[in-house]
Design an enzyme around this catalytic site. Structure first.
Site, PDB file in Angstrom:
ATOM      1  N   ASN A 394      42.303  37.075  30.467  1.00  0.00           N
ATOM      2  CA  ASN A 394      42.587  38.429  30.905  1.00  0.00           C
ATOM      3  C   ASN A 394      43.915  38.935  30.337  1.00  0.00           C
ATOM      4  OD1 ASN A 394      42.847  40.839  32.255  1.00  0.00           O
ATOM      5  ND2 ASN A 394      42.272  40.038  34.245  1.00  0.00           N
ATOM      6  N   ASP A 395      45.002  38.400  30.830  1.00  0.00           N
ATOM      7  CA  ASP A 395      46.302  38.918  30.412  1.00  0.00           C
ATOM      8  C   ASP A 395      46.568  38.708  28.922  1.00  0.00           C
ATOM      9  OD1 ASP A 395      46.754  39.701  33.014  1.00  0.00           O
ATOM     10  OD2 ASP A 395      47.609  37.763  33.558  1.00  0.00           O
TER      11      ASP A 395
END
Lengths: 467, 95
Positions: A394-395
């Protein structure tokens, strides 16, 4: 003849030889072709150091130490062979903690041993206890977070920094009292040492508890460095060069890794340690207006796109480890290659919970290491990639890191998957990532969400390919 | 002043080793980050030398007991660390 093997000149020469083996072993560990041999070289250095120590005539009784050695051997063999690859981060954290407590205990044993202790030794003992204790309790907290015995969320206490600084100050004052013994406290130096141990254990917990799961790679690397420093410090306690050399090498390598991890997140070490990342979620406002809609896709439709793709880039994250998807990922990769498609894997340095976590899982699934690429290698060619498959990351793929100055991760080097022609995002739900930051990638024109457990989704793709 | 000379010598070794460590592992491919970390972790178990001396050497009952626990933890660190590193490195293959 036996006398020669027990003489201090032989023992010290053997220690020098062991140090050389450690140096070569570490050097060889930093290249894929020689790494396995390097580990053996370093292990033989350790064996030599242990055997020579055992043969010394300073050692007069073997009963206890043999029981402890054999006990440790059994536990070590069992733990290292039974643990699953996905649990590797917590095992490494645990071993690290054991190294720390061992150094602490060496310091304590030397302290309570009535044979004369010099001033230098007392200083060294204080430092060994301090670093060893922090390593031990810090590693245990890291172990707890990684194995999810305790919550991975950053735990911020009120006035954390103040309490930390106060405790550290008290600890340093106690060290000072041990060294100059003013007698002001009116308690024995042993009691002071035990209070100091208690304080260091609390310090280790306070230092690690505020750090979130996504920042764990930094913490593990740092604790690794500490365990080396503790061993080095123990070397000053027993006046032994091999401890100092080996410990310093580990301390340095741990710091290098810590630095690599911090750079990969574009954050300073103090920001990682004290920032409590992910605890403050209300930080992105203003430009953080996200527009667009989420476009889900079924595995069947995803298959049709993949079937026509010429190049595919797989971007794994912690989600792949959680759903144990590495084996089906490799299977999908092979099927794509059979279909005439070029498959690569892009691995962000901080993906997962420890440095190199994704590489280990993919290696376990038999993915050749030469198709594992770093962000700098894949980003320039991103426009030529037909499909990016983001698996539980995600990040590290968040375009806000490049586009949104208000984002907490602005400036972090990311894998720029949004520049690929199509992006599949495998995700369980629309919940925010670990750091609790919005990810506009999910709403981009070329993004398709493949909801569900990563392993199930990829298995479906694999069976589509086979049918 | 014997002990001061010794201290200087040991500090000298410490400083040189730290610099050596930084030079040695400057460029590590990310594939090897985990094995490097766990391999280095096993090396930090060198503290076992001090533990053995404390456990088997002269001392009081309590110092020997503490030393024995140190041997136990250090040997887990050493044995487990090397084995687990080896287990990981065995998997890294180029096809």
């Amino acid at each position: 003849m036996i006398a020669f093997f027990q003489s201090s000149i032989f023992v010290n020469l053997a220690y020098i030889f062991a140090s050389i083996l450690f140096i070569f072993g570490l050097k060889m560990l930093s290249s894929a072709e020689t790494a396995q041999r390097g580990n053996l070289v370093s292990a033989s250095g350790m064996l030599i150091a242990i055997l020579v120590t055992l043969a010394q005539n300073e050692i007069i009784a073997y009963e206890y130490l043999l029981i402890a050695l054999i006990g440790g051997l059994i536990v070590g063999v069992l733990a290292s062979s039974l643990v699953k690859m996905t649990s590797m981060p917590e095992l490494v954290a645990l071993f690290n903690g054991f190294g720390g407590i061992a150094s602490l205990l060496v310091g304590v044993a030397e302290f309570i041993n009535p044979s004369s202790t010099t001033l230098i030794q007392i200083i060294a003992i204080s430092f060994t206890v301090l670093i060893g204790g922090i390593t031990f309790s810090g590693s245990l907290v890291a172990f707890g977070k990684l194995s999810e015995i305790i919550s991975g969320k950053p735990l911020i206490l009120f006035g954390q920094r103040f309490v930390l600084s106060a405790l550290l100050l008290v600890a340093l004052l106690l060290v000072l009292e041990l060294i100059i013994s003013t007698g002001l406290l009116n308690i024995s130096s042993q009691t002071i040492l035990f209070i100091l141990i208690g304080l260091t254990l609390i310090l280790g917990v306070l230092l690690t508890a505020p750090i979130g799961g996504a920042d764990m790679p930094v913490v593990i690397a740092l604790l690794n460095s500490y365990s080396g420093l503790a061993a080095s410090s123990a070397g000053f306690v027993i006046n032994n060069n091999v401890l100092i050399v080996a410990g310093a090498l580990v301390g340095a390598s741990g710091l290098i890794l810590t630095n690599i991890m911090c750079k990969a997140m574009n954050r300073s070490l103090s920001n990682v340690l004290f920032g409590g990342f992910g605890a403050a979620t209300a930080s992105s406002e203003g430009s953080g207006q996200i527009q667009g809609e989420v476009k889900p896709i079924t595995a069947e439709d995803a298959y049709l796109i993949l079937e026509a793709a010429n190049s595919v880039l797989v971007v794994p994250g912690y989600g792949m480890a959680v759903s144990q998807a590495q084996h089906v990922v490799r299977e999908l990769g092979e099927l794509l290659e059979d279909n005439g498609c070029e498959v690569k894997y892009a691995i962000h340095p901080v993906a997962g919970r420890m440095p190199g976590h994704m590489n280990v899982l993919l290696a376990e699934a038999n993915v050749s290491y030469d198709v594992l690429a770093e962000p700098d290698d894949v980003n320039p060619l991103m426009e030529t990639v037909d499909v990016c498959i983001v698996i539980g990351a995600n990040d590290v793929v968040n375009p806000d890191a490049r586009e949104n100055e208000g984002s907490p991760i602005y400036g972090m080097p990311v894998i720029e998957v949004d520049r690929a022609k199509t992006v599949f995002i495998l995700k369980r739900s629309m919940a925010a990532g670990f750091a609790g930051i919005d990810n506009p990638l999910f709403l981009k024109e070329n993004s398709r969400m493949l909801f569900g457990d990563a392993k199930d989704s990829i298995s479906t793709l694999v069976s589509e390919f086979k049918s | 002043m014997e002990s001061q000379a010794l201290l200087v010598l040991l500090l000298f070794v410490l400083v040189l080793s730290i610099f050596l460590g930084f030079e040695l592992i400057n460029k590590v491919p990310s594939t090897l980050h985990t094995p490097l970390m766990s391999g280095a972790n096993a090396i930090s178990g060198i503290t076992i030398v001090g533990a053995l001396l404390a456990s088997g050497g002269e001392g009081t009952f309590s110092s020997i007991l503490v030393g024995t626990f140190a041997v136990f933890f250090a040997s887990i660190n050493v044995v487990g660390g090397y084995l687990v590193t080896n287990r990981m490195l065995k998997m890294f293959k180029k096809k």
